[in-house]
Design a protein around this motif. Sequence first.
Motif, mmCIF file in Angstrom:
data_model
loop_
_atom_site.group_PDB
_atom_site.id
_atom_site.type_symbol
_atom_site.label_atom_id
_atom_site.label_comp_id
_atom_site.label_asym_id
_atom_site.label_seq_id
_atom_site.Cartn_x
_atom_site.Cartn_y
_atom_site.Cartn_z
ATOM 1 N N ARG A 255 0.848 -1.188 0.000
ATOM 2 C CA ARG A 255 0.000 0.000 0.000
ATOM 3 C C ARG A 255 0.880 1.233 0.000
ATOM 4 O O ARG A 255 2.110 1.170 -0.014
ATOM 5 N N PHE A 256 0.222 2.393 0.058
ATOM 6 C CA PHE A 256 0.917 3.666 0.119
ATOM 7 C C PHE A 256 0.644 4.308 1.472
ATOM 8 O O PHE A 256 -0.418 4.117 2.049
ATOM 9 N N HIS A 257 1.613 5.050 1.961
ATOM 10 C CA HIS A 257 1.515 5.630 3.295
ATOM 11 C C HIS A 257 1.673 7.146 3.245
ATOM 12 O O HIS A 257 2.431 7.684 2.431
ATOM 13 N N PHE A 258 1.013 7.804 4.150
ATOM 14 C CA PHE A 258 1.123 9.249 4.304
ATOM 15 C C PHE A 258 2.573 9.647 4.576
ATOM 16 O O PHE A 258 3.069 10.649 4.064
ATOM 17 N N TYR A 259 3.280 8.819 5.378
ATOM 18 C CA TYR A 259 4.653 9.170 5.746
ATOM 19 C C TYR A 259 5.631 9.084 4.579
ATOM 20 O O TYR A 259 6.754 9.606 4.658
ATOM 21 N N GLU A 260 5.236 8.428 3.490
ATOM 22 C CA GLU A 260 6.107 8.377 2.319
ATOM 23 C C GLU A 260 6.135 9.710 1.572
ATOM 24 O O GLU A 260 6.922 9.887 0.637
ATOM 25 N N GLY A 261 5.292 10.640 1.996
ATOM 26 C CA GLY A 261 5.265 11.956 1.384
ATOM 27 C C GLY A 261 4.110 12.168 0.428
ATOM 28 O O GLY A 261 3.974 13.248 -0.162
ATOM 29 N N TYR A 262 3.248 11.158 0.288
ATOM 30 C CA TYR A 262 2.100 11.283 -0.598
ATOM 31 C C TYR A 262 0.973 12.042 0.090
ATOM 32 O O TYR A 262 0.796 11.969 1.305
ATOM 33 N N ALA A 263 0.199 12.757 -0.700
ATOM 34 C CA ALA A 263 -1.019 13.387 -0.188
ATOM 35 C C ALA A 263 -2.048 12.304 0.097
ATOM 36 O O ALA A 263 -1.992 11.206 -0.471
ATOM 37 N N MET A 264 -3.002 12.609 0.965
ATOM 38 C CA MET A 264 -4.012 11.612 1.332
ATOM 39 C C MET A 264 -4.799 11.126 0.113
ATOM 40 O O MET A 264 -5.174 9.956 0.033
ATOM 41 N N GLN A 265 -5.050 12.021 -0.840
ATOM 42 C CA GLN A 265 -5.786 11.608 -2.041
ATOM 43 C C GLN A 265 -4.965 10.626 -2.877
ATOM 44 O O GLN A 265 -5.522 9.753 -3.545
ATOM 45 N N ASN B 83 -7.160 14.084 6.425
ATOM 46 C CA ASN B 83 -8.281 13.233 6.050
ATOM 47 C C ASN B 83 -8.395 13.235 4.526
ATOM 48 O O ASN B 83 -8.404 14.307 3.910
ATOM 49 N N PRO B 84 -8.466 12.064 3.891
ATOM 50 C CA PRO B 84 -8.536 12.028 2.427
ATOM 51 C C PRO B 84 -9.818 12.603 1.852
ATOM 52 O O PRO B 84 -9.898 12.862 0.647
ATOM 53 N N LEU B 85 -10.831 12.837 2.700
ATOM 54 C CA LEU B 85 -12.096 13.399 2.229
ATOM 55 C C LEU B 85 -12.132 14.920 2.345
ATOM 56 O O LEU B 85 -13.127 15.546 1.972
ATOM 57 N N ARG B 86 -11.038 15.498 2.841
ATOM 58 C CA ARG B 86 -10.975 16.951 2.974
ATOM 59 C C ARG B 86 -10.912 17.595 1.586
ATOM 60 O O ARG B 86 -10.319 17.051 0.674
ATOM 61 N N GLY B 87 -11.531 18.750 1.441
ATOM 62 C CA GLY B 87 -11.555 19.441 0.158
ATOM 63 C C GLY B 87 -12.894 19.250 -0.531
ATOM 64 O O GLY B 87 -13.883 18.828 0.078
ATOM 65 N N ALA B 88 -12.915 19.570 -1.821
ATOM 66 C CA ALA B 88 -14.161 19.437 -2.586
ATOM 67 C C ALA B 88 -14.636 17.994 -2.559
ATOM 68 O O ALA B 88 -13.862 17.067 -2.798
ATOM 69 N N VAL C 245 -1.782 0.183 17.346
ATOM 70 C CA VAL C 245 -1.374 1.430 16.710
ATOM 71 C C VAL C 245 -0.599 1.120 15.440
ATOM 72 O O VAL C 245 0.139 0.142 15.365
ATOM 73 N N GLY C 246 -0.814 1.960 14.418
ATOM 74 C CA GLY C 246 -0.103 1.783 13.162
ATOM 75 C C GLY C 246 -0.100 3.072 12.363
ATOM 76 O O GLY C 246 -0.510 4.132 12.860
ATOM 77 N N MET C 247 0.380 2.977 11.118
ATOM 78 C CA MET C 247 0.589 4.162 10.280
ATOM 79 C C MET C 247 -0.154 4.071 8.955
ATOM 80 O O MET C 247 0.265 4.665 7.964
ATOM 81 N N SER C 248 -1.253 3.322 8.927
ATOM 82 C CA SER C 248 -1.962 3.115 7.657
ATOM 83 C C SER C 248 -3.442 2.884 7.911
ATOM 84 O O SER C 248 -3.970 3.246 8.959
ATOM 85 N N THR C 249 -4.115 2.299 6.941
ATOM 86 C CA THR C 249 -5.459 1.713 7.050
ATOM 87 C C THR C 249 -6.594 2.732 7.153
ATOM 88 O O THR C 249 -7.567 2.668 6.390
ATOM 89 N N VAL C 250 -6.501 3.666 8.090
ATOM 90 C CA VAL C 250 -7.612 4.589 8.315
ATOM 91 C C VAL C 250 -7.959 5.404 7.069
ATOM 92 O O VAL C 250 -9.144 5.531 6.724
ATOM 93 N N PRO C 251 -6.998 5.975 6.339
ATOM 94 C CA PRO C 251 -7.377 6.704 5.128
ATOM 95 C C PRO C 251 -8.138 5.831 4.135
ATOM 96 O O PRO C 251 -9.140 6.276 3.543
ATOM 97 N N GLU C 252 -7.689 4.587 3.956
ATOM 98 C CA GLU C 252 -8.348 3.676 3.021
ATOM 99 C C GLU C 252 -9.763 3.346 3.482
ATOM 100 O O GLU C 252 -10.695 3.276 2.672
ATOM 101 N N VAL C 253 -9.924 3.153 4.789
ATOM 102 C CA VAL C 253 -11.239 2.828 5.340
ATOM 103 C C VAL C 253 -12.197 4.008 5.191
ATOM 104 O O VAL C 253 -13.382 3.826 4.878
ATOM 105 N N LEU C 254 -11.703 5.223 5.389
ATOM 106 C CA LEU C 254 -12.549 6.404 5.222
ATOM 107 C C LEU C 254 -13.074 6.509 3.795
ATOM 108 O O LEU C 254 -14.268 6.745 3.566
ATOM 109 N N VAL C 255 -12.184 6.311 2.828
ATOM 110 C CA VAL C 255 -12.601 6.417 1.430
ATOM 111 C C VAL C 255 -13.511 5.261 1.040
ATOM 112 O O VAL C 255 -14.500 5.449 0.316
ATOM 113 N N ALA C 256 -13.223 4.059 1.523
ATOM 114 C CA ALA C 256 -14.077 2.912 1.214
ATOM 115 C C ALA C 256 -15.491 3.124 1.743
ATOM 116 O O ALA C 256 -16.483 2.809 1.070
ATOM 117 N N ASN C 257 -15.612 3.676 2.949
ATOM 118 C CA ASN C 257 -16.938 3.963 3.495
ATOM 119 C C ASN C 257 -17.621 5.068 2.708
ATOM 120 O O ASN C 257 -18.833 4.993 2.460
#
Length: 276
Positions: free
Chosen positions: A85-95, A143-148, A213-225
Amino acid sequence: MISEKEHSVKLAEARSYLMERVTTMPELGVILGSGLGAFADLIEEEIVIPYKEIPHFPISTVEGHAGQMVFGTVDGRKVVVMQGRFHFYEGYAMQEVTFPIRVMQVLGVKGLIVTNAAGGINAAFHPGDLILIKDHINLMGDNPLRGANLSSLGPRFPDLSDGYNLEWRQKALEIARELGIKPQEGVYAAMSGPNYETPAEIRYLRTIGADMVGMSTVPEVLVANHAGMRVLGISCVTNMAAGILPQKLSHVEVMETANRIEKQFVRFVQGLVREL
């Protein structure tokens, strides 16, 4: 932050590329976390597509992540599996982190199994335990849902009261018992990383109700929901979090524990894919 129009164009291009190469569209998505990629070996009629070949996909940079999508069937179920997967800490934006979930959505995926390697906070957990995620705490600062809002893909204010589908969790607990796996559930706290947490931060997380505790998963779960998918989450406890035991933390330990429970993990996820 990209506009809704730009996002739609990128999705359309990624979808078009994949549909030219995949003969059977998936109904279930699976995301495999650090050291947990062996499940993909079960896939029949597989079509393997490296992330770097898919338009607008990020590239996975973390050890233990193969960096490819695998399409095919498992026990007759049509799936798409992300090996890495991809992680926020790798420098990618949530989207960018969650772009693959959007691609799954436009391919017709209706359900998602998301897995991760996590640090154990709950003293009842031990390295090697497989824990069903019943809820999460988002402490990533974004949060990956932030913005338009992508109104064509989901609502402005998605409900997370059943973010980790209760019906699927109940079935998963039954499957765990049948396989001789101790049925356990917990709350997953997501931090931005890449450093492991301090002992003080772990004491704080325990106080507010986190079990892992971890550094992933939540962004993917937010978008999936947001996308209307059912979600099941599984954490593999690969180490106890800072301050729980007198030890240093390392990614090597994470990989070693994931490798040790690999066969059990694969059997569990196979059962989930067959039954959910």
